[in-house]
Write a protein that holds these residues in place. Sequence first.
Motif, PDB file in Angstrom:
ATOM      1  N   GLY A  79       0.821  -1.206   0.000  1.00  0.00           N
ATOM      2  CA  GLY A  79       0.000   0.000   0.000  1.00  0.00           C
ATOM      3  C   GLY A  79       0.853   1.254   0.000  1.00  0.00           C
ATOM      4  O   GLY A  79       0.558   2.227  -0.694  1.00  0.00           O
ATOM      5  N   LEU A  80       1.929   1.222   0.780  1.00  0.00           N
ATOM      6  CA  LEU A  80       2.839   2.362   0.844  1.00  0.00           C
ATOM      7  C   LEU A  80       3.504   2.596  -0.509  1.00  0.00           C
ATOM      8  O   LEU A  80       3.612   3.731  -0.970  1.00  0.00           O
ATOM      9  N   ARG A  81       3.914   1.522  -1.157  1.00  0.00           N
ATOM     10  CA  ARG A  81       4.538   1.630  -2.482  1.00  0.00           C
ATOM     11  C   ARG A  81       3.560   2.228  -3.496  1.00  0.00           C
ATOM     12  O   ARG A  81       3.920   3.107  -4.280  1.00  0.00           O
ATOM     13  N   LEU A  82       2.313   1.786  -3.454  1.00  0.00           N
ATOM     14  CA  LEU A  82       1.297   2.303  -4.367  1.00  0.00           C
ATOM     15  C   LEU A  82       1.035   3.785  -4.096  1.00  0.00           C
ATOM     16  O   LEU A  82       0.939   4.590  -5.036  1.00  0.00           O
ATOM     17  N   GLN A  83       0.945   4.149  -2.825  1.00  0.00           N
ATOM     18  CA  GLN A  83       0.706   5.553  -2.487  1.00  0.00           C
ATOM     19  C   GLN A  83       1.868   6.436  -2.919  1.00  0.00           C
ATOM     20  O   GLN A  83       1.670   7.566  -3.372  1.00  0.00           O
ATOM     21  N   GLU A  84       3.096   5.923  -2.816  1.00  0.00           N
ATOM     22  CA  GLU A  84       4.251   6.700  -3.268  1.00  0.00           C
ATOM     23  C   GLU A  84       4.236   6.877  -4.782  1.00  0.00           C
ATOM     24  O   GLU A  84       4.611   7.936  -5.290  1.00  0.00           O
ATOM     25  N   GLN A  85       3.778   5.860  -5.510  1.00  0.00           N
ATOM     26  CA  GLN A  85       3.649   5.994  -6.960  1.00  0.00           C
ATOM     27  C   GLN A  85       2.614   7.061  -7.319  1.00  0.00           C
ATOM     28  O   GLN A  85       2.822   7.856  -8.241  1.00  0.00           O
ATOM     29  N   ILE A  86       1.518   7.081  -6.583  1.00  0.00           N
ATOM     30  CA  ILE A  86       0.480   8.086  -6.821  1.00  0.00           C
ATOM     31  C   ILE A  86       1.019   9.480  -6.547  1.00  0.00           C
ATOM     32  O   ILE A  86       0.798  10.418  -7.329  1.00  0.00           O
ATOM     33  N   ILE A  87       1.761   9.630  -5.456  1.00  0.00           N
ATOM     34  CA  ILE A  87       2.342  10.923  -5.111  1.00  0.00           C
ATOM     35  C   ILE A  87       3.335  11.366  -6.174  1.00  0.00           C
ATOM     36  O   ILE A  87       3.333  12.522  -6.601  1.00  0.00           O
ATOM     37  N   ASP A  88       4.184  10.438  -6.633  1.00  0.00           N
ATOM     38  CA  ASP A  88       5.142  10.778  -7.686  1.00  0.00           C
ATOM     39  C   ASP A  88       4.431  11.224  -8.966  1.00  0.00           C
ATOM     40  O   ASP A  88       4.851  12.183  -9.615  1.00  0.00           O
ATOM     41  N   GLU A  89       3.343  10.531  -9.310  1.00  0.00           N
ATOM     42  CA  GLU A  89       2.585  10.890 -10.507  1.00  0.00           C
ATOM     43  C   GLU A  89       1.966  12.275 -10.349  1.00  0.00           C
ATOM     44  O   GLU A  89       1.976  13.083 -11.287  1.00  0.00           O
ATOM     45  N   CYS A  90       1.428  12.577  -9.176  1.00  0.00           N
ATOM     46  CA  CYS A  90       0.844  13.908  -8.939  1.00  0.00           C
ATOM     47  C   CYS A  90       1.917  14.986  -9.028  1.00  0.00           C
ATOM     48  O   CYS A  90       1.679  16.063  -9.589  1.00  0.00           O
ATOM     49  N   LYS A  91       3.097  14.704  -8.495  1.00  0.00           N
ATOM     50  CA  LYS A  91       4.188  15.685  -8.550  1.00  0.00           C
ATOM     51  C   LYS A  91       4.622  15.917  -9.995  1.00  0.00           C
ATOM     52  O   LYS A  91       4.863  17.043 -10.407  1.00  0.00           O
ATOM     53  N   ARG A  92       4.724  14.833 -10.768  1.00  0.00           N
ATOM     54  CA  ARG A  92       5.113  14.970 -12.170  1.00  0.00           C
ATOM     55  C   ARG A  92       4.077  15.789 -12.939  1.00  0.00           C
ATOM     56  O   ARG A  92       4.413  16.635 -13.753  1.00  0.00           O
ATOM     57  N   ARG A  93       2.808  15.528 -12.657  1.00  0.00           N
ATOM     58  CA  ARG A  93       1.737  16.255 -13.340  1.00  0.00           C
ATOM     59  C   ARG A  93       1.759  17.734 -12.943  1.00  0.00           C
ATOM     60  O   ARG A  93       1.550  18.610 -13.773  1.00  0.00           O
ATOM     61  N   ASP A  94       2.048  18.022 -11.661  1.00  0.00           N
ATOM     62  CA  ASP A  94       2.116  19.413 -11.212  1.00  0.00           C
ATOM     63  C   ASP A  94       3.319  20.142 -11.788  1.00  0.00           C
ATOM     64  O   ASP A  94       3.273  21.347 -12.018  1.00  0.00           O
TER      65      ASP A  94
END
Length: 103
Positions: A79-94
């Motif tokens: 779950g932590l790994r998945l959440q970090e991927q989501i955060i990385d994707e949001c940062k890239r999009r921002d």
Amino acid sequence: MIDVLVSKPLAKAIGPRRETQRHLDCLTRQIAARAGRQAITAKVRSRARRRSGHLLSQQELADRLTFERWRELDALTCGLRLQEQIIDECKRRDDAPGLPIAG
């Protein structure tokens, strides 16, 4: 410190990640504390019985307890790994440049 420039989806993703990390840290501390208590108990019992057999070390006990709870640890880690991927994707999009405004 709160970053006011953080996007709303990113802010929503960071909260659950922190909670998952806290839960994982708490579980790890619980395992270490229980292993310590079990090691002390085993040591006291062996003295009372005057036996000098092999005593499990605190690390061996911690490994056994970790093995017993591997499903919970694995679920939190995934779950932590998945959440970090989501955060990385949001940062890239921002960080991506915005689309030009047609005028």
